[in-house]
Design an enzyme around this catalytic site. Sequence first.
Site, PDB file in Angstrom:
ATOM      1  N   ARG A  73     -16.373   8.036  -0.903  1.00  0.00           N
ATOM      2  CA  ARG A  73     -15.814   7.191  -1.956  1.00  0.00           C
ATOM      3  C   ARG A  73     -16.966   6.466  -2.649  1.00  0.00           C
ATOM      4  O   ARG A  73     -17.775   5.825  -1.987  1.00  0.00           O
ATOM      5  CB  ARG A  73     -14.812   6.191  -1.373  1.00  0.00           C
ATOM      6  CG  ARG A  73     -13.650   6.856  -0.628  1.00  0.00           C
ATOM      7  CD  ARG A  73     -12.777   5.845   0.077  1.00  0.00           C
ATOM      8  NE  ARG A  73     -11.980   5.069  -0.852  1.00  0.00           N
ATOM      9  CZ  ARG A  73     -10.703   5.324  -1.156  1.00  0.00           C
ATOM     10  NH1 ARG A  73     -10.097   6.367  -0.616  1.00  0.00           N
ATOM     11  NH2 ARG A  73     -10.043   4.562  -1.994  1.00  0.00           N
ATOM     12  N   CYS A  84      -5.937 -10.107 -10.803  1.00  0.00           N
ATOM     13  CA  CYS A  84      -4.877 -10.288  -9.821  1.00  0.00           C
ATOM     14  C   CYS A  84      -5.114 -11.541  -8.984  1.00  0.00           C
ATOM     15  O   CYS A  84      -6.208 -11.775  -8.480  1.00  0.00           O
ATOM     16  CB  CYS A  84      -4.793  -9.070  -8.910  1.00  0.00           C
ATOM     17  SG  CYS A  84      -4.425  -7.542  -9.792  1.00  0.00           S
ATOM     18  N   TYR A  86      -4.235 -12.197  -6.085  1.00  0.00           N
ATOM     19  CA  TYR A  86      -4.494 -11.938  -4.677  1.00  0.00           C
ATOM     20  C   TYR A  86      -5.763 -11.125  -4.471  1.00  0.00           C
ATOM     21  O   TYR A  86      -6.133 -10.828  -3.341  1.00  0.00           O
ATOM     22  CB  TYR A  86      -3.321 -11.168  -4.061  1.00  0.00           C
ATOM     23  CG  TYR A  86      -2.802 -10.091  -4.961  1.00  0.00           C
ATOM     24  CD1 TYR A  86      -3.476  -8.893  -5.106  1.00  0.00           C
ATOM     25  CD2 TYR A  86      -1.658 -10.300  -5.714  1.00  0.00           C
ATOM     26  CE1 TYR A  86      -3.019  -7.922  -5.946  1.00  0.00           C
ATOM     27  CE2 TYR A  86      -1.186  -9.329  -6.562  1.00  0.00           C
ATOM     28  CZ  TYR A  86      -1.865  -8.127  -6.675  1.00  0.00           C
ATOM     29  OH  TYR A  86      -1.404  -7.165  -7.527  1.00  0.00           O
ATOM     30  N   CYS A  87      -6.428 -10.738  -5.553  1.00  0.00           N
ATOM     31  CA  CYS A  87      -7.625  -9.920  -5.447  1.00  0.00           C
ATOM     32  C   CYS A  87      -8.851 -10.665  -5.947  1.00  0.00           C
ATOM     33  O   CYS A  87      -9.937 -10.521  -5.403  1.00  0.00           O
ATOM     34  CB  CYS A  87      -7.449  -8.638  -6.246  1.00  0.00           C
ATOM     35  SG  CYS A  87      -8.850  -7.516  -6.196  1.00  0.00           S
ATOM     36  N   SER A 178      -2.571   2.157  -8.453  1.00  0.00           N
ATOM     37  CA  SER A 178      -2.177   0.934  -7.742  1.00  0.00           C
ATOM     38  C   SER A 178      -1.069   0.230  -8.505  1.00  0.00           C
ATOM     39  O   SER A 178      -1.214  -0.065  -9.688  1.00  0.00           O
ATOM     40  CB  SER A 178      -3.382  -0.004  -7.588  1.00  0.00           C
ATOM     41  OG  SER A 178      -4.396   0.618  -6.829  1.00  0.00           O
ATOM     42  N   ARG A 317     -14.445   9.178   6.440  1.00  0.00           N
ATOM     43  CA  ARG A 317     -14.784   8.553   5.166  1.00  0.00           C
ATOM     44  C   ARG A 317     -16.081   7.753   5.224  1.00  0.00           C
ATOM     45  O   ARG A 317     -16.338   7.045   6.189  1.00  0.00           O
ATOM     46  CB  ARG A 317     -13.649   7.623   4.728  1.00  0.00           C
ATOM     47  CG  ARG A 317     -12.398   8.362   4.315  1.00  0.00           C
ATOM     48  CD  ARG A 317     -11.149   7.509   4.454  1.00  0.00           C
ATOM     49  NE  ARG A 317      -9.976   8.211   3.988  1.00  0.00           N
ATOM     50  CZ  ARG A 317      -9.380   9.197   4.646  1.00  0.00           C
ATOM     51  NH1 ARG A 317      -9.852   9.586   5.822  1.00  0.00           N
ATOM     52  NH2 ARG A 317      -8.322   9.807   4.136  1.00  0.00           N
ATOM     53  N   ASP A 606       0.898 -28.007 -17.331  1.00  0.00           N
ATOM     54  CA  ASP A 606      -0.378 -27.308 -17.166  1.00  0.00           C
ATOM     55  C   ASP A 606      -0.557 -26.218 -18.215  1.00  0.00           C
ATOM     56  O   ASP A 606      -1.651 -26.033 -18.741  1.00  0.00           O
ATOM     57  CB  ASP A 606      -0.451 -26.705 -15.767  1.00  0.00           C
ATOM     58  CG  ASP A 606      -1.744 -25.937 -15.541  1.00  0.00           C
ATOM     59  OD1 ASP A 606      -2.816 -26.572 -15.566  1.00  0.00           O
ATOM     60  OD2 ASP A 606      -1.690 -24.705 -15.363  1.00  0.00           O
TER      61      ASP A 606
END
Length: 636
Positions: A73, A84, A86-87, A178, A317, A606
């Site tokens: 990879r 994102c 959460y990313c 994704s 991998r 806000d």
Amino acid sequence: MAARPVSRMLQRVLRSSVRSCSSGAPVTQHRPGEPSQTAVEELSRRRQFLREHAAPFSAFLTDSFGRQHSYLRISLTEKCNLRCQYCMPEEGVPLTPKADLLTTEEILTLARLFVKEGVDKIRLTGGEPLIRPDVVDIVAQLHRLEGLRTIGITTNGINLARLLPQLQKAGLSAINISLDTLVPAKFEFIVRRKGFHKVMEGIHKAIELGYSPVKVNCVVMRGLNEDELLDFVALTEGLPLDVRFIEYMPFDGNKWNFKKMVSYKEMLETLRQQWPELEKLPEEESSTAKAFKVPGFRGQVSFITSMSEHFCGTCNRLRITADGNLKVCLFGNSEVSLRDHLRAGASEEELLQIIGAAVGRKKRQHAGMFSIAQMKNRPMILIELLLMLQDSPPAIPSISFQDPFRVQGIGHRVSFFNQMATLWKGCRGPWTSLLAQRWLGSGPPQRHCSSRLDSDTNPKCLSAVSRAPATPSGPPPTSDQLTHVDAEGRAAMVDVGGKPDTERLAVASAVVLLGPVAFKLVQKNQLKKGDALVVAQLAGVQAAKQTSQLIPLCHHVALSHVEVQLELDSTRHAVGIQASCRARGPTGVEMEALTAAAVAALTLYDMCKAVSRDIVLGEIKLISKTGGQRGDFHRT
């Protein structure tokens, strides 16, 4: 150097036009005009010879446990066109200077070396690989490497529909997309960008161009999207998809929490309740996925069980990061810079010695979910695009687009959310057949601002009837003593262990006076931060579920229903907010309703504060409360 693997030797044999080949396999050269031996017999004989005389796999890519690493990879970039929650934190992540990233030539040099040693599959990742300008050329160059059988890419899908025809022509053979939600409003809230329809268009384009299966990666997070498992599986009824549910994994910066991970067995049990006939499919060698299929469905579902049931024993991998570091384990913090050695003029043999040493140090298995959470490892965005969550991920409900609450005065507003609304009306089965035909929707969409969570119903099939406050009644009996202090006046939580479980319902409201300028921008959905009403309603629902963490002496309540409604009031340039909460238990839910209304109001402030700080939050109050021992309350 170790001999090349059998697959490449076989290709060389089949291309040979002389009486012998480098493998030593016997080859028949036919005379002109003489009928040739059948291809099947020739191929069978040569395969048999190569099986008997097969050379060993490259020693440099074989670890001390005998695992042969044939899958590489390569991260093309650390950058991404989404943000994102959460990313990546809102302020972003420190990116490697461009001069320290691998150049195109360096990527191809390393790929050529790995393929020469036996790698037959390369997947391009990121960040988001499709924002790299020369990605099509990189795929075309990789396609020319002898022995490389598969070139895949993992993408968020935003640019996929536009680039896929060129990528397919260049030689791209596999696609992973994704996608963590099928709810457009939730998608925009999560990624802080528009683009849901572009991802859907990309999936449609991949199917149209004949990719099968098209793999859809969904990282499952408790409180975020575990309620959509069945909807994702329903997509496979009419579409050639492989929906891959991925257990949430810990990486630096996402403050992994075991309670937020939904395990493979829990997900599988949820699916079997809906489809008892779900059948297990045979697993491919070195596969990371446990595959299942609903009989009669075109596609399938898979589970990536990195946390609950690791697959380290068959791992094949290796990873190269965008800055040129070799990672032999996704969860390991050990890396070696191939870039530095490459730029220092290392020979091919020297690079292989470095690679072989790193592969040789690979451990039998990763440390386990709890140990991994304590390890220092680079954020996933800097390894490759695999979704992850912050410490308290937004527990976002599904959004109903069936007009449970019409927002007065904004009928002319247009939001892309509802272009896809008709896809959800029928829920699961009925709308899956429409998905491939109507990714983008048509006609002028109508905007709605009602957000609901109801555990008793399908979140995509909510009632269109708005709940009105109950009829006013007289004041309930009250206590003449504070209940949250003990005999000495110290704070204490009320013991509700002896109280009976009853149905509890509470409704609260708030008003935000925006002023004419901010009100107009909200009304026309022109704020730079995005759709203020949608963000506020989702924040309100999330706050209701987090009340016990915000208010110290509140009991945790398992809410069965949350609804947050917003209404524009043009006469006062204001937004009216109404929040309702329902649960069955020994304690009331008025604090949850009040918290939802208050946080929705704060969120509106806000979203609008850059335009005006002359915004007033007020009239936060309880409208009604039912189900308690002290009787019902209805504000007159």
